[in-house]
Structures are given as structure tokens and as C-alpha cells.
Design a protein around this motif. Structure first.
Motif, PDB file in Angstrom:
ATOM      1  N   ALA A  43      18.636 -32.849   1.453  1.00  0.00           N
ATOM      2  CA  ALA A  43      19.911 -33.165   0.811  1.00  0.00           C
ATOM      3  C   ALA A  43      20.292 -34.608   1.095  1.00  0.00           C
ATOM      4  O   ALA A  43      20.036 -35.127   2.189  1.00  0.00           O
ATOM      5  CB  ALA A  43      21.010 -32.233   1.309  1.00  0.00           C
ATOM      6  N   LEU A  46      25.493 -33.155   2.558  1.00  0.00           N
ATOM      7  CA  LEU A  46      25.739 -31.778   2.977  1.00  0.00           C
ATOM      8  C   LEU A  46      27.238 -31.600   3.155  1.00  0.00           C
ATOM      9  O   LEU A  46      27.868 -32.320   3.927  1.00  0.00           O
ATOM     10  CB  LEU A  46      25.018 -31.453   4.286  1.00  0.00           C
ATOM     11  CG  LEU A  46      25.279 -30.050   4.843  1.00  0.00           C
ATOM     12  CD1 LEU A  46      24.711 -28.971   3.918  1.00  0.00           C
ATOM     13  CD2 LEU A  46      24.710 -29.900   6.250  1.00  0.00           C
ATOM     14  N   ALA A  74      23.917 -30.113  -0.961  1.00  0.00           N
ATOM     15  CA  ALA A  74      23.873 -28.741  -0.459  1.00  0.00           C
ATOM     16  C   ALA A  74      25.224 -28.419   0.162  1.00  0.00           C
ATOM     17  O   ALA A  74      25.974 -29.319   0.561  1.00  0.00           O
ATOM     18  CB  ALA A  74      22.752 -28.564   0.568  1.00  0.00           C
ATOM     19  N   ASN A 115      21.673 -24.956  -3.589  1.00  0.00           N
ATOM     20  CA  ASN A 115      21.387 -24.695  -2.176  1.00  0.00           C
ATOM     21  C   ASN A 115      22.713 -24.460  -1.445  1.00  0.00           C
ATOM     22  O   ASN A 115      23.409 -25.408  -1.067  1.00  0.00           O
ATOM     23  CB  ASN A 115      20.615 -25.849  -1.550  1.00  0.00           C
ATOM     24  CG  ASN A 115      19.169 -25.874  -2.005  1.00  0.00           C
ATOM     25  OD1 ASN A 115      18.684 -24.917  -2.595  1.00  0.00           O
ATOM     26  ND2 ASN A 115      18.468 -26.962  -1.732  1.00  0.00           N
ATOM     27  N   ILE A 152      21.907 -28.682   9.322  1.00  0.00           N
ATOM     28  CA  ILE A 152      21.709 -30.136   9.261  1.00  0.00           C
ATOM     29  C   ILE A 152      20.241 -30.472   9.468  1.00  0.00           C
ATOM     30  O   ILE A 152      19.672 -31.316   8.761  1.00  0.00           O
ATOM     31  CB  ILE A 152      22.602 -30.850  10.290  1.00  0.00           C
ATOM     32  CG1 ILE A 152      24.062 -30.795   9.844  1.00  0.00           C
ATOM     33  CG2 ILE A 152      22.151 -32.299  10.477  1.00  0.00           C
ATOM     34  CD1 ILE A 152      25.033 -31.453  10.793  1.00  0.00           C
ATOM     35  N   THR A 155      18.352 -29.408   6.186  1.00  0.00           N
ATOM     36  CA  THR A 155      18.604 -30.176   4.964  1.00  0.00           C
ATOM     37  C   THR A 155      18.485 -31.679   5.163  1.00  0.00           C
ATOM     38  O   THR A 155      18.375 -32.425   4.196  1.00  0.00           O
ATOM     39  CB  THR A 155      20.009 -29.854   4.417  1.00  0.00           C
ATOM     40  OG1 THR A 155      20.994 -30.200   5.409  1.00  0.00           O
ATOM     41  CG2 THR A 155      20.138 -28.377   4.098  1.00  0.00           C
ATOM     42  N   PRO A 157      20.572 -34.257   5.856  1.00  0.00           N
ATOM     43  CA  PRO A 157      21.443 -35.045   4.975  1.00  0.00           C
ATOM     44  C   PRO A 157      21.672 -36.459   5.509  1.00  0.00           C
ATOM     45  O   PRO A 157      21.663 -36.705   6.725  1.00  0.00           O
ATOM     46  CB  PRO A 157      22.746 -34.249   4.997  1.00  0.00           C
ATOM     47  CG  PRO A 157      22.768 -33.629   6.361  1.00  0.00           C
ATOM     48  CD  PRO A 157      21.326 -33.285   6.658  1.00  0.00           C
ATOM     49  N   VAL A 160      27.399 -36.233   5.760  1.00  0.00           N
ATOM     50  CA  VAL A 160      28.048 -34.931   5.943  1.00  0.00           C
ATOM     51  C   VAL A 160      29.512 -35.086   5.531  1.00  0.00           C
ATOM     52  O   VAL A 160      30.180 -36.049   5.948  1.00  0.00           O
ATOM     53  CB  VAL A 160      27.947 -34.446   7.399  1.00  0.00           C
ATOM     54  CG1 VAL A 160      28.768 -33.171   7.607  1.00  0.00           C
ATOM     55  CG2 VAL A 160      26.486 -34.204   7.781  1.00  0.00           C
TER      56      VAL A 160
END
Length: 467
Positions: A43, A46, A74, A115, A152, A155, A157, A160
Motif C-alpha cells: 500500500a 494505510l 488499504a 484490501n 503495517i 502492507t 505503507p 499512515v
């Protein structure tokens, strides 16, 4: 003699297998034996939201990121909303949670996000005063944090996004704040291999069954943003980017506000058919207000009010440990502060390098006219003897004290609270708000003296709803 075709094929296959057997050591030295992370779940952004439908507050921005910037987004939802209302059916409790989970998946799919995961923490029933500590307790704080760290790491990211970790008028649920606390902690811990190490340990054999180690990789996100459903946004000015919801999406050819209304329309249990009516009548004023964010921290620099993805480059960055909790340098003597969630946040913000938060806004609360509600004061006695605090509550006209947890509470407006040596005493004062003709801000102040010295006062700004 002519060899039959079938025999020839068998001989050829046998020869190939023999050759591969000799070549295997060389191939095994060249081919990677540790598969890379699963790219299906990578991602760029996120979102960690508290309830099904709380992602809708920023759905306009998420639609922009997915449809027009081609970002991978996501979403993790910490609860399933089992304590919510149901405007379209009789289902409640766990059955309602099943419905709201599907509503959320359908809503996010409408803006291209598939997702979606749920931590399935309990949905904390809203109390008279929102307190983040209640929700952290009911959600099993450590377990929920481990789940957030896992997502975390899964994905990976760059950014966040979560809700604001603060009590703000309009931000009326402790689950909102708890999701923010957990997301912030996970942001700071996902890159540390000593936290939840079973997640990053290599499985014994990923090609076989029954592995307990998870085979993830540590991951440090680059930027953390907060959003809020507060009823006022003055304190957010200049603290992060603001996105226009009247802007038209080039790919969808409608405003981002309309896309947000369309996303919210799937949450029928909580909003009924109001979003659908707004779409049908083009009455989108509530959805086309500017959407502000707070830049909580950036590990890659960039302007505070710049785009959420400014400064983001592909790849991993080093783990960035935070300063952690440090006791006050001048902890001796006597002092007083607002307790419960407010006291927690005073320690949480500096511990997690959230330098923007301490000065963001003064402690505030929203209550209805005539409402009874408690406020907690935390009295600190860092001396070697027991001390009695004489606390005075200074109220605007029309207010009253319902009760306190104090000695001699009948002597209101003064209440006596005795704290043991080197102890922190939580004092409860239950207040009754006035019934006002018009909503307005008012301020309550507490003063105190103890052991012959005056204690620094504390204040709480309260928005009292009118008739």
C-alpha cells in the motif's frame, strides 16, 4: 533397429532429468530462497479507522488518491460497529457487526479500495465524557496493537492516516481516539524487530504446513496524518494539507464530495437513505466542505501543508525510534492537572514525538444542556508526607456540582482530597451543565492549595448545547 516414439520420449525425459540433477547445485546458488513480500498487499497509504463508516470522513481524498493519483490504498478498521444503531432493520449486536463489515467493504470498493481488514475489537458504548482509556481497555490494548503492527508490516505503507488522538468537540467517541493511539504506536513500532518478533521471524518451511513464525519484514512508514470529525476546525489551520471536495475528479467527472456521498450511501444502518437522497437531489453541501488533515510527523521532511504524498520515494527507510516517556524534570512538590485521558495525552504526545499536538488546542469538551457528567482531576503529592488538597471549582452562572469523591464534599465549592506521600490521587467531580437558550463556549477552572501553598490552576473549555 528403429526406436518407438514413446520410448524415445521416455529416454529424452530421463536424459533431461539427469542433466537437471547435475545443474541443481548451480541453480540453487543463483535463485533466491527467501521470497519477497507479497506485492498484492503493498500500500502507498494505510488508513486505520475506528468504526465501519469512519473512513467515510476522508472518502473524498481517498477517491482522489485511488482514481486520479493511482495510489494503492488499504484500510484497517479496529471495530465492527456492533454497538451502533440500525436505521433500516432490526439486526443488532453481532448480527449488526456482520452487516456493517459488508457495508464497509462495499463502500470502499465503490472508490476502488478492496484490501480491507478488521481488528474486531469491541465497539465501546459512548459515555457521557469520551475517555480514550476506556476504549483501550475494552479493545485489549496490547492485542490490538500487535494486530496493527502486523498490518503495517504486511502492507508496508509509506503513509499512515488515522483519526485525531485528542478529545475535541464533535469528536465524540473514545474508539476514535483509541484507533489513533494504536495507529500511532504501530507507526513507531513496526520497524523495531524486538516488538512482536514472532511476526518477523522466518517460518521453518514456508512451503509446508503448520508454521508459527510469520515471515514478515520490519517496516518504518514515512509519514503520519490525523483527521477528525470535530464540529470546528479552527485549530487545524496551517497544521496540514486541506483538500477541496468541490474539485471535480478528472477520471470520474464528478466532485470528490459526490464520490464521498456515494461511498457513505453504502452505510445504510447508520445513515439510512439520507446520503442517497443527497445524491438524488444534488444537495451535497455537507459533503463538499474542505477536508483538513494534521501532519503528525514526517520522517522525510517536506512542507507541513504540502500534499500527503509529498517527499515520498519508493523503498524502505531506516527505523526511527521515538524519544519515549521521560518523567518530568521538576517532579518534586505538589501539582494538579486534568486526569484520565487528558493526563495520558500529556505524556503520550512527547513520548511519540508528536510535537504538533501539545499546542494544537486547549482541553475541551462538549455537553448537552442539563447534562450530568464527571471530570477527573489528578492531584500529585511528590513529598514525603500526606497532604490535603483544598480544591475549589469555579463555575459560570447556572452550573452546579452534582457530587464529588472528596472528603467534606458538602462544603462545595471547596472539596478536600488527601493524597498519600509520593502518590497520585484521582479526584472525581460530577457537574451539571446549565440549560441555555443558545449554544456557547464556557470555561470551568479549578484552583487549589495544599500544605500552605497555592497550586497552579487548571481549566476546561466546555461547549454547552442550547435548546
Amino acid at each position: 533397429m528403429t526406436v518407438r516414439p514413446q520410448i524415445a520420449r521416455v529416454l529424452a525425459l530421463t536424459s533431461w532429468l539427469s542433466a537437471m540433477a547435475f545443474a541443481q547445485p548451480a541453480l540453487s546458488q543463483q535463485a533466491p530462497t527467501n521470497p519477497p513480500p507479497d506485492e498484492r498487499f503493498k500500500a502507498d497509504i494505510l488508513v486505520i479507522a475506528p468504526h465501519p463508516d469512519d473512513e467515510s470522513t476522508i472518502a473524498g481524498y481517498l477517491a482522489k488518491a485511488v482514481f486520479d493519483e493511482h495510489r494503492r490504498v488499504a484500510v484497517v478498521v479496529t471495530t465492527r460497529g456492533d454497538a451502533g444503531q440500525n436505521l433500516v432493520g432490526n439486526e443488532q449486536a453481532r448480527s449488526l457487526a456482520e452487516i456493517r463489515e459488508i457495508e464497509t467493504r462495499q463502500a470502499l470498493a465503490s472508490i476502488g479500495i478492496t484490501n480491507v481488514w478488521f481488528l474486531r475489537a469491541p465497539d465501546t458504548w459512548a459515555q457521557d465524557v469520551s475517555d480514550v482509556l476506556r476504549s483501550l481497555e475494552t479493545s485489549n490494548h496490547g492485542s490490538s496493537l500487535g494486530e496493527a503492527v502486523r498490518f503495517i508490516r504486511l502492507t508496508r505503507p509509506d503513509v499512515v492516516i488515522t483519526m485525531l488522538p485528542a478529545t475535541v468537540v464533535g469528536e465524540n467517541h473514545e474508539d476514535h481516539q483509541a484507533a489513533a493511539v494504536i495507529a500511532t504506536e504501530a507507526f513507531d513500532l513496526a520497524g523495531d524487530p524486538t516488538w512482536f518478533p514472532e511476526q518477523v521471524a522466518a517460518p521453518e518451511d514456508h512451503l509446508w504446513y503448520g508454521n508459527l513464525m510469520e515471515g514478515l519484514h520490519v517496516w518504518q512508514p514515512k509519514k503520519l496524518y490525523y483527521y477528525t470529525d470535530a464540529s470546528h476546525f479552527d485549530f487545524l489551520k496551517g497544521k496540514g494539507p486541506v483538500y477541496s471536495m468541490t474539485e471535480v475528479s478528472p477520471s470520474q467527472r464528478v466532485s470528490y464530495g459526490r464520490l464521498a456521498a456515494r461511498e457513505l450511501a453504502f452505510h445504510r444502518t447508520q445513515y439510512g437513505f439520507e446520503p442517497a437522497k443527497a445524491l438524488a437531489t444534488n444537495n451535497l453541501q455537507d459533503y463538499e466542505q474542505p477536508l483538513p488533515f494534521v501532519l503528525a510527523k514526517s520522517l522525510v521532511g517536506g512542507p507541513v501543508t504540502g500534499d500527503i504524498m509529498d517527499g515520498i520515494r519508493s523503498g524502505q527507510i531506516p527505523f526511527a525510534p521515538v524519544r519515549g516517556y521521560r518523567p518530568p524534570e521538576n517532579s518534586a512538590g505538589l501539582s494538579m492537572e486534568l486526569g484520565q485521558g487528558w493526563a495520558f495525552y500529556r505524556r503520550f504526545y512527547p513520548a511519540h514525538n508528536l510535537d504538533v499536538m501539545p499546542g494544537l488546542l486547549a482541553p475541551e469538551l462538549g455537553v448537552g444542556g442539563g447534562e450530568h457528567f464527571p471530570v477527573f482531576l489528578l492531584l500529585h503529592n511528590n513529598t514525603d508526607s500526606p497532604v490535603t488538597f483544598h480544591v475549589r471549582t469555579q463555575l459560570p452562572p447556572g452550573w452546579s456540582v452534582d457530587s464529588t469523591s472528596a472528603q467534606h464534599s458538602h462544603l462545595w465549592p471547596m472539596s478536600d482530597f488527601t493524597a498519600a506521600p509520593h502518590d497520585d490521587l484521582s479526584a472525581r467531580i460530577r457537574l451539571v451543565a446549565p440549560r441555555l437558550e443558545k449554544s456557547q463556549w464556557q470555561t470551568i477552572t479549578w484552583t487549589a492549595d495544599a500544605a500552605g501553598q497555592a497550586i497552579a490552576p487548571v481549566s476546561l473549555r466546555v461547549f454547552v448545547g442550547g435548546r
